[in-house]
Scaffold this active site. Structure first.
Site, PDB file in Angstrom:
ATOM      1  N   ASP A  62      -0.192   5.204   0.961  1.00 26.02           N
ATOM      2  CA  ASP A  62      -0.433   6.146   2.050  1.00 26.02           C
ATOM      3  C   ASP A  62      -0.500   5.430   3.396  1.00 26.02           C
ATOM      4  O   ASP A  62      -1.302   4.517   3.583  1.00 26.02           O
ATOM      5  CB  ASP A  62      -1.746   6.901   1.820  1.00 26.02           C
ATOM      6  CG  ASP A  62      -1.681   7.797   0.596  1.00 26.02           C
ATOM      7  OD1 ASP A  62      -1.014   8.833   0.658  1.00 26.02           O
ATOM      8  OD2 ASP A  62      -2.294   7.440  -0.425  1.00 26.02           O
ATOM      9  N   ASP A 121       0.858  -1.164   0.000  1.00 21.45           N
ATOM     10  CA  ASP A 121       0.000   0.000   0.000  1.00 21.45           C
ATOM     11  C   ASP A 121       0.909   1.234   0.000  1.00 21.45           C
ATOM     12  O   ASP A 121       2.105   1.133   0.262  1.00 21.45           O
ATOM     13  CB  ASP A 121      -0.886  -0.042   1.251  1.00 21.45           C
ATOM     14  CG  ASP A 121      -1.694   1.207   1.440  1.00 21.45           C
ATOM     15  OD1 ASP A 121      -2.388   1.617   0.491  1.00 21.45           O
ATOM     16  OD2 ASP A 121      -1.627   1.794   2.533  1.00 21.45           O
TER      17      ASP A 121
END
Length: 218
Positions: A13, A11
């Protein structure tokens, strides 16, 4: 972790980067343009992770409701403002660069699997000099569906030419762990990201408290 591991998906953020200050600043600039009060960073933190459209919708919902009938015009304004300024204060978390370099040195393929729009993703990765580490980057508009839908993960595995049992997903939120599990991929949850609640409750196979500890489990 199995010796058959060939790829690690990340991922963006909250996992690779601390992007909340830039996201919060852009949200509050949008709210100010509609004479809405600013929201605290921690309030906006709880809105991050489900795509930019949901972030904008939630910000307006928290300040009186969407000004118009559709979120799209406000999303477009948000992205036009945020994209060129998306890495003003955003930085990689500690140990990210050296850990990614070490994983590459081990011969692992690396990918980004993010609900962030693709142009903003590319901008951040370029400015922070992180793009060089990744074989595949799939943002919100590059996949048939975004996390927690497993299609987001599966399209990356297909591009990398690996099977689910040969991959590992690293994230900080429920969306990351749910999408990995639905795709048949093992998962690692990071405790310092933007999880909405205790990270231990996400259901990941492993929970880590330092990014560099990833080298000890792959």
């Amino acid at each position: 972790m199995s010796r058959t591991l060939r790829a690690v998906l990340f991922d963006l953020d909250g996992t690779l980067i601390h992007s909340l200050p830039d996201l919060a600043a852009a949200v509050n600039r949008l709210l100010a343009s509609e004479n809405r009060p600013a929201l605290a960073d921690e309030v906006i933190r709880a809105m991050v992770g489900d795509g930019a459209d949901m972030l904008v919708a939630r910000a307006f919902a928290a300040t009186g409701g969407l000004p118009g009938p559709e979120v799209r015009p406000y999303l477009d304004r948000f992205m036009a403002d945020y994209e060129p300024r998306s890495a003003e204060t955003t930085r990689p978390w500690p140990e990210v660069e050296e850990t990614l370099a070490a994983l590459r040195a081990r011969g692992l393929a690396l990918a980004v699997c993010t609900n962030k729009p693709s142009r903003a993703t590319a901008e951040v990765l370029a400015v922070l000099d992180l793009a060089r580490f990744f074989d595949v980057v799939v943002g919100a508009d590059d996949a048939p569906a975004i996390k927690p839908d497993p299609a987001h993960v599966l399209v990356i595995l297909d591009r990398l030419g690996v099977t689910p049992d040969q991959a590992l997903m690293v994230g900080d939120s429920r969306n990351d762990i749910v999408s990995a599990r639905a795709a048949g991929v093992r998962s690692v949850a990071l405790s310092f990201g933007y999880a909405h609640g205790p990270v231990e409750d996400l259901g990941a196979d492993i929970v880590l408290h330092r990014f560099g500890d990833l080298l000890g489990v792959v």
